[in-house]
Scaffold this motif. Sequence first.
Motif, PDB file in Angstrom:
ATOM      1  N   ALA A 115       0.840  -1.205   0.000  1.00 43.04           N
ATOM      2  CA  ALA A 115       0.000   0.000   0.000  1.00 43.04           C
ATOM      3  C   ALA A 115       0.873   1.252   0.000  1.00 43.04           C
ATOM      4  N   ASN A 116       1.953   1.242   0.772  1.00 37.61           N
ATOM      5  CA  ASN A 116       2.860   2.392   0.788  1.00 37.61           C
ATOM      6  C   ASN A 116       3.513   2.611  -0.567  1.00 37.61           C
ATOM      7  N   GLU A 117       3.916   1.536  -1.217  1.00 41.33           N
ATOM      8  CA  GLU A 117       4.534   1.652  -2.533  1.00 41.33           C
ATOM      9  C   GLU A 117       3.540   2.172  -3.567  1.00 41.33           C
ATOM     10  N   ARG A 118       2.298   1.707  -3.501  1.00 41.40           N
ATOM     11  CA  ARG A 118       1.260   2.219  -4.407  1.00 41.40           C
ATOM     12  C   ARG A 118       1.035   3.704  -4.189  1.00 41.40           C
ATOM     13  N   GLN A 119       0.999   4.108  -2.929  1.00 42.36           N
ATOM     14  CA  GLN A 119       0.786   5.515  -2.606  1.00 42.36           C
ATOM     15  C   GLN A 119       1.948   6.367  -3.122  1.00 42.36           C
ATOM     16  N   ALA A 120       3.163   5.876  -3.000  1.00 38.71           N
ATOM     17  CA  ALA A 120       4.336   6.616  -3.493  1.00 38.71           C
ATOM     18  C   ALA A 120       4.285   6.741  -5.012  1.00 38.71           C
ATOM     19  N   ARG A 121       3.934   5.650  -5.706  1.00 40.42           N
ATOM     20  CA  ARG A 121       3.840   5.719  -7.171  1.00 40.42           C
ATOM     21  C   ARG A 121       2.753   6.697  -7.597  1.00 40.42           C
ATOM     22  N   GLU A 122       1.631   6.701  -6.877  1.00 37.48           N
ATOM     23  CA  GLU A 122       0.544   7.614  -7.202  1.00 37.48           C
ATOM     24  C   GLU A 122       0.981   9.067  -7.007  1.00 37.48           C
ATOM     25  N   ALA A 123       1.729   9.332  -5.951  1.00 39.68           N
ATOM     26  CA  ALA A 123       2.211  10.695  -5.697  1.00 39.68           C
ATOM     27  C   ALA A 123       3.154  11.151  -6.807  1.00 39.68           C
ATOM     28  N   VAL A 124       4.029  10.260  -7.256  1.00 38.51           N
ATOM     29  CA  VAL A 124       4.948  10.596  -8.352  1.00 38.51           C
ATOM     30  C   VAL A 124       4.158  10.853  -9.629  1.00 38.51           C
ATOM     31  N   ARG A 125       3.169  10.013  -9.896  1.00 38.46           N
ATOM     32  CA  ARG A 125       2.338  10.165 -11.094  1.00 38.46           C
ATOM     33  C   ARG A 125       1.585  11.495 -11.067  1.00 38.46           C
ATOM     34  N   GLU A 126       1.030  11.850  -9.908  1.00 38.96           N
ATOM     35  CA  GLU A 126       0.297  13.111  -9.795  1.00 38.96           C
ATOM     36  C   GLU A 126       1.217  14.312  -9.942  1.00 38.96           C
ATOM     37  N   ALA A 127       2.414  14.237  -9.385  1.00 34.87           N
ATOM     38  CA  ALA A 127       3.374  15.337  -9.518  1.00 34.87           C
ATOM     39  C   ALA A 127       3.783  15.511 -10.977  1.00 34.87           C
ATOM     40  N   ARG A 128       3.994  14.399 -11.663  1.00 33.13           N
ATOM     41  CA  ARG A 128       4.368  14.457 -13.074  1.00 33.13           C
ATOM     42  C   ARG A 128       3.241  15.068 -13.902  1.00 33.13           C
ATOM     43  N   ALA A 129       2.014  14.675 -13.607  1.00 32.81           N
ATOM     44  CA  ALA A 129       0.860  15.218 -14.324  1.00 32.81           C
ATOM     45  C   ALA A 129       0.713  16.715 -14.053  1.00 32.81           C
ATOM     46  N   ALA A 130       0.967  17.128 -12.823  1.00 30.91           N
ATOM     47  CA  ALA A 130       0.880  18.557 -12.490  1.00 30.91           C
ATOM     48  C   ALA A 130       1.939  19.355 -13.241  1.00 30.91           C
ATOM     49  N   ARG A 131       3.152  18.805 -13.332  1.00 33.94           N
ATOM     50  CA  ARG A 131       4.213  19.501 -14.093  1.00 33.94           C
ATOM     51  C   ARG A 131       3.849  19.610 -15.565  1.00 33.94           C
TER      52      ARG A 131
END
Length: 61
Positions: A19-35
């Motif tokens: 679950a922690n790894e999924r959350q980290a990947r989601e955060a990276v994905r969202e940051a990339r999308a925001a950029r």
Amino acid sequence: MYEYELHQLRSAELRRQAANERQAREAVREARAARREQARRAAEGEVHSQGPRKHLFARAS
């Protein structure tokens, strides 16, 4: 019984880790999308008049 409890503890730990790894990947994905969105918005509002203006036709003498 002891082995079963160890198995349950290990299983729960693996679930938490996943679950922690999924959350980290989601955060990276969202940051990339925001950029990407920020870059897209900056490109839309960009005006290309930063240098001296180039004339399309030569001046008549």
